[in-house]
Enzyme design. Structure first.
Site, PDB file in Angstrom:
ATOM      1  N   THR A  14       0.827  -1.212   0.000  1.00 42.32           N
ATOM      2  CA  THR A  14       0.000   0.000   0.000  1.00 42.32           C
ATOM      3  C   THR A  14       0.859   1.259   0.000  1.00 42.32           C
ATOM      4  O   THR A  14       0.530   2.229  -0.686  1.00 42.32           O
ATOM      5  CB  THR A  14      -0.981   0.019   1.186  1.00 42.32           C
ATOM      6  N   ASN A  15       1.954   1.256   0.748  1.00 45.64           N
ATOM      7  CA  ASN A  15       2.846   2.411   0.723  1.00 45.64           C
ATOM      8  C   ASN A  15       3.495   2.561  -0.652  1.00 45.64           C
ATOM      9  O   ASN A  15       3.633   3.673  -1.163  1.00 45.64           O
ATOM     10  CB  ASN A  15       3.939   2.292   1.797  1.00 45.64           C
ATOM     11  N   LEU A  87      11.443  -6.493   4.270  1.00 45.64           N
ATOM     12  CA  LEU A  87      11.776  -7.191   5.516  1.00 45.64           C
ATOM     13  C   LEU A  87      13.180  -7.778   5.561  1.00 45.64           C
ATOM     14  O   LEU A  87      13.559  -8.362   6.580  1.00 45.64           O
ATOM     15  CB  LEU A  87      10.744  -8.290   5.780  1.00 45.64           C
ATOM     16  N   ILE A  90      19.366  -4.775   4.520  1.00 42.06           N
ATOM     17  CA  ILE A  90      20.059  -4.308   3.323  1.00 42.06           C
ATOM     18  C   ILE A  90      21.542  -4.644   3.455  1.00 42.06           C
ATOM     19  O   ILE A  90      22.188  -4.285   4.432  1.00 42.06           O
ATOM     20  CB  ILE A  90      19.850  -2.792   3.128  1.00 42.06           C
ATOM     21  N   ASN A 104      14.202   4.393   4.703  1.00 41.30           N
ATOM     22  CA  ASN A 104      13.190   3.455   5.191  1.00 41.30           C
ATOM     23  C   ASN A 104      12.158   4.225   6.000  1.00 41.30           C
ATOM     24  O   ASN A 104      12.454   5.296   6.546  1.00 41.30           O
ATOM     25  CB  ASN A 104      13.856   2.392   6.073  1.00 41.30           C
ATOM     26  N   HIS A 106       9.622   3.492   9.276  1.00 40.71           N
ATOM     27  CA  HIS A 106       9.337   2.556  10.367  1.00 40.71           C
ATOM     28  C   HIS A 106       8.050   2.997  11.056  1.00 40.71           C
ATOM     29  O   HIS A 106       7.871   4.190  11.323  1.00 40.71           O
ATOM     30  CB  HIS A 106      10.501   2.530  11.370  1.00 40.71           C
ATOM     31  N   ASP A 147      16.923  -0.405  11.578  1.00 37.53           N
ATOM     32  CA  ASP A 147      16.260   0.758  12.199  1.00 37.53           C
ATOM     33  C   ASP A 147      17.189   1.655  13.013  1.00 37.53           C
ATOM     34  O   ASP A 147      16.754   2.282  13.978  1.00 37.53           O
ATOM     35  CB  ASP A 147      15.090   0.293  13.089  1.00 37.53           C
TER      36      ASP A 147
END
Length: 191
Positions: A14-15, A87, A90, A104, A106, A147
């Site tokens: 969706t993003n 998921l 990288i 990214n 989050h 993250d």
């Protein structure tokens, strides 16, 4: 000259769809490729429907086929990589090939509720279980650790005591759809 973006996604997309639609009329930024590590990811169907080339690169190819991955990205003239629910971690070679050009999003306010395994509903459930009063989104640069790259932008939403994790997910998705394309545009315009 257009900046060519690749969107990496592992799920529904969706993003990714929102980002593709946002840039569909841009004269300077083009979503040129959607990459997924899963052949059954619905993001690939979204890409086909929106007429954006899609590519499957398996976990093994990401980790063992540096030449193949970089060649494929160069074939599509990729200048910038956007993670949207991707998921896999990288690999270092990709970060080195695209310094300061991989970001990214989050679904929480990092550094809280981040790290390996913290994605999607896992994050929203953890936020509700912890009794947090707010959540939100964090857009950050990608480095070799989950993250933990430099934070570019955060947006907050309230978490009410009666909110379920689904309620929190809806609030966070609204923030993602509103802010992620705009932040991408801002960063790319400064490249």
């Amino acid at each position: 000259m257009n900046t060519h973006i690749a969107i990496f996604a592992s799920g529904s997309g969706t993003n990714a769809e929102n980002i593709i639609q946002y840039f569909s009329k841009s004269k300077s930024i083009e979503v040129s490729l959607v990459v997924s590590n899963r052949s059954d990811a619905y993001v690939l169907e979204r890409a086909r429907l929106l007429k954006v080339p899609e590519l499957i690169i398996t976990k093994k190819e990401f980790s063992e086929s540096e030449y193949y991955v970089l060649t494929k990205l160069r074939d599509f003239h990729i200048d910038f990589i956007v993670l949207a629910g991707f998921l896999l971690q990288i690999p270092k070679y990709l970060i080195q090939a695209y310094p300061g050009a991989i970001i990214n999003i989050h679904p929480a306010l990092l550094p809280r509720f981040g790290g390996k395994g913290m994605y999607g509903d896992h994050v929203h459930k953890a936020v509700v279980e912890a009794g947090e009063k707010e959540s939100g989104i964090t857009i950050h640069y990608v480095n070799e650790h989950y993250d933990s790259g430099a934070i570019i932008h955060q947006e907050k939403c309230t978490v009410d005591p009666a909110d379920t994790y689904e309620d929190v997910a809806r609030k966070v998705h609204r923030l993602e759809y509103e802010f992620y394309p705009r932040i991408i545009e801002d960063i790319v315009s400064r490249l």
